[in-house]
Motif scaffolding. Structure first.
Motif, PDB file in Angstrom:
ATOM      1  N   GLY A  33       0.851  -1.127  -0.182  1.00  0.00           N
ATOM      2  CA  GLY A  33      -0.006   0.078   0.060  1.00  0.00           C
ATOM      3  C   GLY A  33       0.804   1.295  -0.027  1.00  0.00           C
ATOM      4  O   GLY A  33       0.416   2.434  -0.109  1.00  0.00           O
ATOM      5  N   HIS A  34       2.405   1.139  -0.327  1.00  0.00           N
ATOM      6  CA  HIS A  34       2.863   2.414  -0.203  1.00  0.00           C
ATOM      7  C   HIS A  34       3.159   3.269  -1.595  1.00  0.00           C
ATOM      8  O   HIS A  34       2.814   2.404  -2.532  1.00  0.00           O
ATOM      9  CB  HIS A  34       4.509   2.024   0.463  1.00  0.00           C
ATOM     10  CG  HIS A  34       4.267   1.604   1.852  1.00  0.00           C
ATOM     11  ND1 HIS A  34       4.499   2.615   2.695  1.00  0.00           N
ATOM     12  CD2 HIS A  34       4.326   0.557   2.602  1.00  0.00           C
ATOM     13  CE1 HIS A  34       4.413   2.049   4.056  1.00  0.00           C
ATOM     14  NE2 HIS A  34       4.463   0.774   4.003  1.00  0.00           N
ATOM     15  N   LEU A  35       3.357   4.274  -1.555  1.00  0.00           N
ATOM     16  CA  LEU A  35       3.321   4.910  -2.735  1.00  0.00           C
ATOM     17  C   LEU A  35       4.510   4.528  -3.646  1.00  0.00           C
ATOM     18  O   LEU A  35       5.657   3.704  -3.190  1.00  0.00           O
ATOM     19  CB  LEU A  35       3.848   6.151  -2.552  1.00  0.00           C
ATOM     20  CG  LEU A  35       2.815   7.373  -1.808  1.00  0.00           C
ATOM     21  CD1 LEU A  35       3.360   8.375  -1.351  1.00  0.00           C
ATOM     22  CD2 LEU A  35       1.585   7.228  -2.734  1.00  0.00           C
ATOM     23  N   THR A  36       4.366   4.620  -5.035  1.00  0.00           N
ATOM     24  CA  THR A  36       5.201   4.120  -6.257  1.00  0.00           C
ATOM     25  C   THR A  36       5.609   5.514  -7.158  1.00  0.00           C
ATOM     26  O   THR A  36       4.633   6.293  -7.242  1.00  0.00           O
ATOM     27  CB  THR A  36       4.718   3.189  -6.902  1.00  0.00           C
ATOM     28  OG1 THR A  36       3.784   3.247  -7.431  1.00  0.00           O
ATOM     29  CG2 THR A  36       4.668   1.783  -5.894  1.00  0.00           C
ATOM     30  N   PRO A  37       6.729   5.514  -7.669  1.00  0.00           N
ATOM     31  CA  PRO A  37       6.673   6.860  -8.505  1.00  0.00           C
ATOM     32  C   PRO A  37       5.457   6.930  -9.644  1.00  0.00           C
ATOM     33  O   PRO A  37       5.200   7.937  -9.974  1.00  0.00           O
ATOM     34  CB  PRO A  37       8.062   6.621  -9.169  1.00  0.00           C
ATOM     35  CG  PRO A  37       8.857   5.669  -8.380  1.00  0.00           C
ATOM     36  CD  PRO A  37       7.908   4.851  -7.533  1.00  0.00           C
ATOM     37  N   GLU A  38       5.315   5.557 -10.173  1.00  0.00           N
ATOM     38  CA  GLU A  38       3.933   5.436 -11.064  1.00  0.00           C
ATOM     39  C   GLU A  38       2.689   6.040 -10.372  1.00  0.00           C
ATOM     40  O   GLU A  38       1.976   6.816 -11.115  1.00  0.00           O
ATOM     41  CB  GLU A  38       3.700   4.157 -11.303  1.00  0.00           C
ATOM     42  CG  GLU A  38       2.717   3.994 -12.515  1.00  0.00           C
ATOM     43  CD  GLU A  38       2.289   2.418 -12.465  1.00  0.00           C
ATOM     44  OE1 GLU A  38       1.781   1.898 -13.515  1.00  0.00           O
ATOM     45  OE2 GLU A  38       2.768   1.675 -11.595  1.00  0.00           O
ATOM     46  N   LEU A  39       2.512   5.882  -9.264  1.00  0.00           N
ATOM     47  CA  LEU A  39       1.346   6.298  -8.597  1.00  0.00           C
ATOM     48  C   LEU A  39       1.373   7.741  -8.351  1.00  0.00           C
ATOM     49  O   LEU A  39       0.356   8.612  -8.483  1.00  0.00           O
ATOM     50  CB  LEU A  39       1.035   5.432  -7.033  1.00  0.00           C
ATOM     51  CG  LEU A  39      -0.146   6.071  -6.613  1.00  0.00           C
ATOM     52  CD1 LEU A  39      -1.476   5.991  -7.206  1.00  0.00           C
ATOM     53  CD2 LEU A  39      -0.251   5.349  -4.970  1.00  0.00           C
TER      54      LEU A  39
END
Length: 365
Positions: A33-39
């Motif tokens: 559930g952590h952020l990714t560059p894509e998100l």
């Protein structure tokens, strides 16, 4: 005359326009559930595109209860610092950002055989074939506490507000819907009882975040389950109860993924203006009877239709989902005078197992 691009205030929030991005599951977070560059890029494009307030994709509040793959999380304090950087970035790009939080329940096919799933009653989900465990009072208290703690993290992380997901067949909306809620205790039966858990969640969240922090809810104006569903008149009772308990604004939607697909929150193609803004009638009825700001979601696709609603009903804000999924800069285009058809044709093909992306963009890749 009011316009979509009026600057308004909602509690401590200043809104540069009346347009909101409604919560959309992007399927782009990591497995925890952590952020990714894509998100992050999705949100940067939305902020640059001109929408005034962004509501995030739903974030799960209990680590053991993730209703969908690669959705955002807010179940422990490890999220706070990364979200602080994230919200700072979005604010610098000119948009407000609100986090939607959720407990999913039986509307899921993600790892559903390997985890305990709560529901108001042990009623099989018609589409997903998951039968939840009927919640005890201790289970209800645990979920209420989980919502409150998640909301506290949302505030600490710098979000402008928090939205409770009480719509579209997830747990809180199941309590409101007689099809799913067959309880005989204080959480079942009358609409006041069926709404009790939502009232208690709001009260616990308010205690956690204080009286002035913006707290919203997404809920149904009608859920179209017929005699087993939630009527607009019952929705109005719930809205009045939420207003009394300090809700800051209510995003009114409708439909269930678990019922007739034609009444689900994702509608078929909308090619005629008379098909747009399809919850306007029950939402306007509710808005006319309360003072709390109402945000209309569902088929909002053109400036002309939304400004007609703005002029002739008490509805003052409008959320868009798929339209911004396909064309995140549409608000800027509208502000600059564009009045043509949006790129999105509501084909529903933006939903996918691996990622959620507009089919027009997928064809390019």
């Amino acid at each position: 005359m009011s316009t979509l691009f009026d600057q308004t205030s909602l509690g401590p929030m200043t809104l540069k326009n009346r347009l909101w991005r409604s919560s959309t599951w992007e399927n782009k977070a990591d497995s925890k559930g952590h952020l990714t560059p894509e998100l992050v890029k999705v949100y940067e494009n939305l902020a640059k595109g001109g929408v005034g307030t962004i509501i995030t994709g739903y974030a799960f509040i209990c680590e053991e209860e993730q209703p969908n793959a690669r959705m955002m999380g807010i179940y422990d304090d490890t999220f706070i610092e990364e979200y602080k950087n994230f919200t700072k970035n979005i604010h610098e790009l000119g948009a407000n950002i609100v986090m939607q939080i959720v407990y999913g329940g039986s509307q899921t096919d993600f790892n559903s055989g390997s985890r305990k799933i709560f529901g108001p009653s042990a009623v099989e989900n018609p589409i997903f074939k998951v039968t939840p465990v009927e919640m005890t009072k201790n289970d209800i208290d645990y979920i209420i506490k989980s919502f409150a703690e998640a909301a506290g993290r949302v505030k600490e992380a710098g979000f402008d507000g928090v939205e409770l997901h009480g719509a579209h067949g997830y747990l809180l909306s199941q309590f409101l819907t007689p099809f799913f809620n067959r309880r005989k205790d204080e959480y079942g039966g009358s609409i006041e009882n069926r709404a009790r858990i939502i009232y208690e969640v709001l009260e616990a969240v308010r205690e956690k975040v204080g009286p002035d922090y913006p707290v919203f809810i997404k809920m149904h104006s009608t859920d179209e389950w017929g005699e087993n569903g939630l009527t607009p008149e019952e929705s109005l009772i719930v809205v009045k109860g939420l207003q009394e308990r300090g809700i800051s604004g209510i995003e009114l939607s409708g439909g269930h993924l678990s019922s007739d697909p034609d009444t689900a929150p994702i509608k078929p193609k909308l090619l005629k203006k008379e098909k747009e803004s399809y919850y306007r009638k029950p939402a306007a009825m509710i808005a006319s009877a309360v003072d709390v700001p109402i945000i209309l979601v569902g088929g909002n696709r053109s400036v002309e239709v939304m400004e007609d609603i703005l002029e002739n009903t008490p509805i003052k804000y409008f959320s868009l989902s798929r339209t911004l999924h396909a064309e995140p800069d549409l608000p800027n285009k509208w502000k600059q005078g564009f009045r043509g058809k949006p790129r999105c044709i509501s084909c529903n093909k933006c939903w996918g197992r691996d990622t959620n992306i507009c089919v027009l963009d997928r064809k390019k890749s």
